[in-house]
Design a protein around this motif. Structure first.
Motif, PDB file in Angstrom:
ATOM      1  N   GLN A  84       0.846  -1.193   0.000  1.00  0.00           N
ATOM      2  CA  GLN A  84       0.000   0.000   0.000  1.00  0.00           C
ATOM      3  C   GLN A  84       0.881   1.242   0.000  1.00  0.00           C
ATOM      4  O   GLN A  84       1.939   1.263   0.638  1.00  0.00           O
ATOM      5  CB  GLN A  84      -0.923   0.018   1.224  1.00  0.00           C
ATOM      6  CG  GLN A  84      -1.995  -1.044   1.248  1.00  0.00           C
ATOM      7  CD  GLN A  84      -2.836  -0.964   2.502  1.00  0.00           C
ATOM      8  OE1 GLN A  84      -2.443  -0.343   3.498  1.00  0.00           O
ATOM      9  NE2 GLN A  84      -4.037  -1.555   2.451  1.00  0.00           N
ATOM     10  N   ILE A  85       0.393   2.286  -0.736  1.00  0.00           N
ATOM     11  CA  ILE A  85       1.083   3.578  -0.747  1.00  0.00           C
ATOM     12  C   ILE A  85       0.097   4.608  -0.229  1.00  0.00           C
ATOM     13  O   ILE A  85      -0.992   4.791  -0.811  1.00  0.00           O
ATOM     14  CB  ILE A  85       1.567   3.961  -2.153  1.00  0.00           C
ATOM     15  CG1 ILE A  85       2.477   2.850  -2.720  1.00  0.00           C
ATOM     16  CG2 ILE A  85       2.314   5.292  -2.139  1.00  0.00           C
ATOM     17  CD1 ILE A  85       2.861   3.095  -4.171  1.00  0.00           C
ATOM     18  N   TRP A  86       0.487   5.212   0.881  1.00  0.00           N
ATOM     19  CA  TRP A  86      -0.366   6.235   1.495  1.00  0.00           C
ATOM     20  C   TRP A  86       0.379   7.566   1.466  1.00  0.00           C
ATOM     21  O   TRP A  86       1.582   7.633   1.685  1.00  0.00           O
ATOM     22  CB  TRP A  86      -0.687   5.856   2.940  1.00  0.00           C
ATOM     23  CG  TRP A  86      -1.561   4.637   3.059  1.00  0.00           C
ATOM     24  CD1 TRP A  86      -1.176   3.348   2.989  1.00  0.00           C
ATOM     25  CD2 TRP A  86      -2.959   4.638   3.261  1.00  0.00           C
ATOM     26  NE1 TRP A  86      -2.230   2.494   3.141  1.00  0.00           N
ATOM     27  CE2 TRP A  86      -3.374   3.286   3.326  1.00  0.00           C
ATOM     28  CE3 TRP A  86      -3.940   5.630   3.404  1.00  0.00           C
ATOM     29  CZ2 TRP A  86      -4.697   2.890   3.496  1.00  0.00           C
ATOM     30  CZ3 TRP A  86      -5.247   5.235   3.599  1.00  0.00           C
ATOM     31  CH2 TRP A  86      -5.631   3.878   3.631  1.00  0.00           C
ATOM     32  N   SER A  87      -0.416   8.587   1.184  1.00  0.00           N
ATOM     33  CA  SER A  87       0.176   9.930   1.271  1.00  0.00           C
ATOM     34  C   SER A  87       0.361  10.276   2.738  1.00  0.00           C
ATOM     35  O   SER A  87      -0.285   9.703   3.620  1.00  0.00           O
ATOM     36  CB  SER A  87      -0.729  10.938   0.597  1.00  0.00           C
ATOM     37  OG  SER A  87      -1.946  11.094   1.319  1.00  0.00           O
ATOM     38  N   LEU A  88       1.266  11.209   2.965  1.00  0.00           N
ATOM     39  CA  LEU A  88       1.489  11.613   4.353  1.00  0.00           C
ATOM     40  C   LEU A  88       0.264  12.277   4.945  1.00  0.00           C
ATOM     41  O   LEU A  88       0.137  12.394   6.169  1.00  0.00           O
ATOM     42  CB  LEU A  88       2.702  12.558   4.423  1.00  0.00           C
ATOM     43  CG  LEU A  88       4.041  11.939   3.993  1.00  0.00           C
ATOM     44  CD1 LEU A  88       5.158  12.973   4.116  1.00  0.00           C
ATOM     45  CD2 LEU A  88       4.352  10.702   4.807  1.00  0.00           C
ATOM     46  N   VAL A  93      -3.006   6.105  -2.205  1.00  0.00           N
ATOM     47  CA  VAL A  93      -2.668   6.499  -3.565  1.00  0.00           C
ATOM     48  C   VAL A  93      -2.240   5.316  -4.425  1.00  0.00           C
ATOM     49  O   VAL A  93      -2.045   5.465  -5.631  1.00  0.00           O
ATOM     50  CB  VAL A  93      -1.561   7.567  -3.568  1.00  0.00           C
ATOM     51  CG1 VAL A  93      -2.034   8.835  -2.888  1.00  0.00           C
ATOM     52  CG2 VAL A  93      -0.303   7.037  -2.919  1.00  0.00           C
ATOM     53  N   GLY A  94      -2.055   4.128  -3.820  1.00  0.00           N
ATOM     54  CA  GLY A  94      -1.681   2.958  -4.602  1.00  0.00           C
ATOM     55  C   GLY A  94      -1.694   1.697  -3.741  1.00  0.00           C
ATOM     56  O   GLY A  94      -1.451   1.745  -2.539  1.00  0.00           O
ATOM     57  N   GLN A  95      -2.008   0.530  -4.384  1.00  0.00           N
ATOM     58  CA  GLN A  95      -1.981  -0.734  -3.650  1.00  0.00           C
ATOM     59  C   GLN A  95      -1.814  -1.884  -4.633  1.00  0.00           C
ATOM     60  O   GLN A  95      -2.116  -1.753  -5.829  1.00  0.00           O
ATOM     61  CB  GLN A  95      -3.256  -0.916  -2.832  1.00  0.00           C
ATOM     62  CG  GLN A  95      -4.521  -1.074  -3.638  1.00  0.00           C
ATOM     63  CD  GLN A  95      -5.738  -1.304  -2.769  1.00  0.00           C
ATOM     64  OE1 GLN A  95      -5.652  -1.286  -1.549  1.00  0.00           O
ATOM     65  NE2 GLN A  95      -6.894  -1.489  -3.406  1.00  0.00           N
ATOM     66  N   SER A  96      -1.334  -2.991  -4.104  1.00  0.00           N
ATOM     67  CA  SER A  96      -1.167  -4.183  -4.939  1.00  0.00           C
ATOM     68  C   SER A  96      -2.463  -4.966  -4.983  1.00  0.00           C
ATOM     69  O   SER A  96      -3.377  -4.753  -4.175  1.00  0.00           O
ATOM     70  CB  SER A  96      -0.044  -5.063  -4.389  1.00  0.00           C
ATOM     71  OG  SER A  96      -0.375  -5.526  -3.082  1.00  0.00           O
ATOM     72  N   GLU A  97      -2.541  -5.892  -5.938  1.00  0.00           N
ATOM     73  CA  GLU A  97      -3.727  -6.723  -6.072  1.00  0.00           C
ATOM     74  C   GLU A  97      -3.880  -7.615  -4.844  1.00  0.00           C
ATOM     75  O   GLU A  97      -2.917  -8.229  -4.397  1.00  0.00           O
ATOM     76  CB  GLU A  97      -3.612  -7.578  -7.326  1.00  0.00           C
ATOM     77  CG  GLU A  97      -4.844  -8.438  -7.573  1.00  0.00           C
ATOM     78  CD  GLU A  97      -4.707  -9.272  -8.825  1.00  0.00           C
ATOM     79  OE1 GLU A  97      -5.607 -10.061  -9.115  1.00  0.00           O
ATOM     80  OE2 GLU A  97      -3.653  -9.130  -9.510  1.00  0.00           O
TER      81      GLU A  97
END
Length: 442
Positions: A84-88, A93-97
């Motif tokens: 997972q990609i989280w903004s501060l 803003v993004g994640q894997s399947e």
């Protein structure tokens, strides 16, 4: 339970215990190593994703759904990872399947952490990319890790399930071969005849069986000596009994055909003497048997009373031979004994009786006590030097001629040996002989 089965169970249980301990140690060690390796892969995957973001090789979503993050660079295990990609500011803003919708880790900062998402525990590594203003989280389920460790352990246990029966069979066969020398020894003993008391056949023997073999050879040797002594005893006893019986027959024939009263009276006197001799020898044979079978009965002996009793018992014999019996053992004197008091009584009585038989008419037989030594002194001819070394053997007479059977000193020596004491016959000086009973110390 047979010795083979006992050894097999001991070895099998010991081997099983070692294997079980090894499995536990391998499980613990494998789990720690797997955790270490997988943690390293988490950190590597998180840094890789952060690097791809910095290189613009993964585009971040601006508005709308989060961008998909591919994690297929690390093989099968990568499919078990979630990113997972989280903004501060806290937006995804993004994640894997297959990644959960909730945030993998609520912990702030970077590094490793554990969290529970939708009832499932995750191990997460977090990297902050301050340049892009995002936080990259890569995690895997602990259940997946446990499955990996279980697979490793199962890989060890499956061969073990095959090896253990083979190992048990090998232990059973090895124990049987190891006990083969013992079985051969048992078979050799079974096939021996009852009269074969010689040493066991020579041959290679395991070191552990050498003491048992030596003990068996020693036992056979002692049995052979005991059997030889028994045969000699029987032969000597038969010979000694035959002599007075032959004399009785001869004297009875003389008394029957005696031409006068004096000849008949002399023959009857000889018969009486032979009967007395035979009676004494039979009594001594019984005493010898009793001495050899006497049991342990520790206690104290009243030496003064014992000496007086023996003098009273032998007074008729002493008066018939014109000998005076004298006891100088003080009243109240006592001695500790390690075995039955019958043994000391038998030893002292036989010494006094021998002394009376050996003393001439008008002599005195004296019993005294000095320290722990009972002494019997007579006025007889003493023991010839050539017989002194063998005088305590059975049927060896200490004086030439006489009516003795050669058992008195043998009985006394055997009784003192059972008591833990000794019989000593010091060299006589002048007339007479002294016999000493050295009593055992307290």
């Amino acid at each position: 339970m047979s010795l083979r089965l006992r050894l097999f169970l001991i070895l099998a249980l010991a081997t099983g215990g070692i294997w079980f301990s090894a499995v536990l140690w391998i499980e613990h060690s494998t789990r720690a190593q797997v955790q270490q390796v997988l943690d390293a892969r988490l950190a590597e995957a998180a840094r890789m994703v952060s690097s791809l973001l910095s290189d613009r090789r993964i585009a971040m979503a601006g508005e709308g759904a989060p961008v998909a993050i591919p994690l297929d660079a690390h093989g099968d295990y990568a499919h078990q990872l979630s990113c997972q990609i989280w903004s501060l500011q806290g937006s995804l803003v993004g994640q894997s399947e297959g990644a959960p919708q909730a945030q993998l880790s609520a912990a702030h900062g970077t590094g490793y952490s554990e969290s529970t998402v939708d009832g499932e525990t995750w191990r997460v590594y977090t990297v902050e990319n301050t340049t892009l203003g995002v936080r990259v989280m890569v995690g895997d389920s602990l259940a997946v890790r446990d499955k990996l460790v279980s697979g490793v352990i199962e890989g060890l246990l499956l061969p073990l399930a095959v090896i253990l029966p083979l190992l048990a069979a090998a232990i059973w066969v090895s124990v049987g071969r190891g006990l083969a020398p013992m079985h051969r020894l048992a078979e050799a003993l079974r096939l021996r005849s009852p009269g074969d008391l010689g040493p066991l056949p020579a041959g290679p023997v395991p070191a552990e069986m050498r003491p048992m073999r030596a003990a068996l050879d020693g036992l056979f040797g002692r049995l052979a000596k005991a059997r030889e002594a028994e045969r000699d005893f029987t032969a000597f006893a038969a010979h000694e009994l035959k002599t007075p019986l032959a004399g009785l027959r001869t004297q009875a024939q003389i008394a029957r055909i005696a031409p006068d009263e004096a000849t008949r009276a002399r023959a009857l006197q000889n018969i009486e003497r032979s009967v007395d001799r035979t009676d004494r020898m039979v009594r001594q044979l019984l005493e010898l048997s009793a001495v050899e079978s006497a049991g342990e009965a520790p206690g104290h002996a009243d030496l003064g009373r014992l000496s007086e009793e023996i003098c009273a018992d032998l007074t008729p014999l002493a008066e018939a031979r014109g000998v005076l019996l004298r006891s100088d053992v003080p009243q109240g004197a006592s001695a500790p004994l390690r075995a039955s008091g019958f043994l000391l009584h038998t030893a002292l009585r036989n010494l006094v009786e021998n002394a009376v038989q050996a003393s001439p008419e008008g002599a005195t037989v004296r019993i005294s006590l000095q320290g722990g030594v009972l002494r019997v002194e007579d006025a007889g001819p003493g023991i010839p030097p050539e017989l002194r070394a063998r005088v305590c053997e059975r049927f060896v007479r200490g004086t030439a001629g006489g009516d003795g059977s050669g058992l008195g000193l043998a009985i006394a020596a055997a009784a003192m040996d059972r008591l833990g004491g000794t019989l000593e016959l010091p060299q006589s000086i002048g007339e007479g002989q002294r016999a000493e009973l050295h009593l055992p110390p307290a």
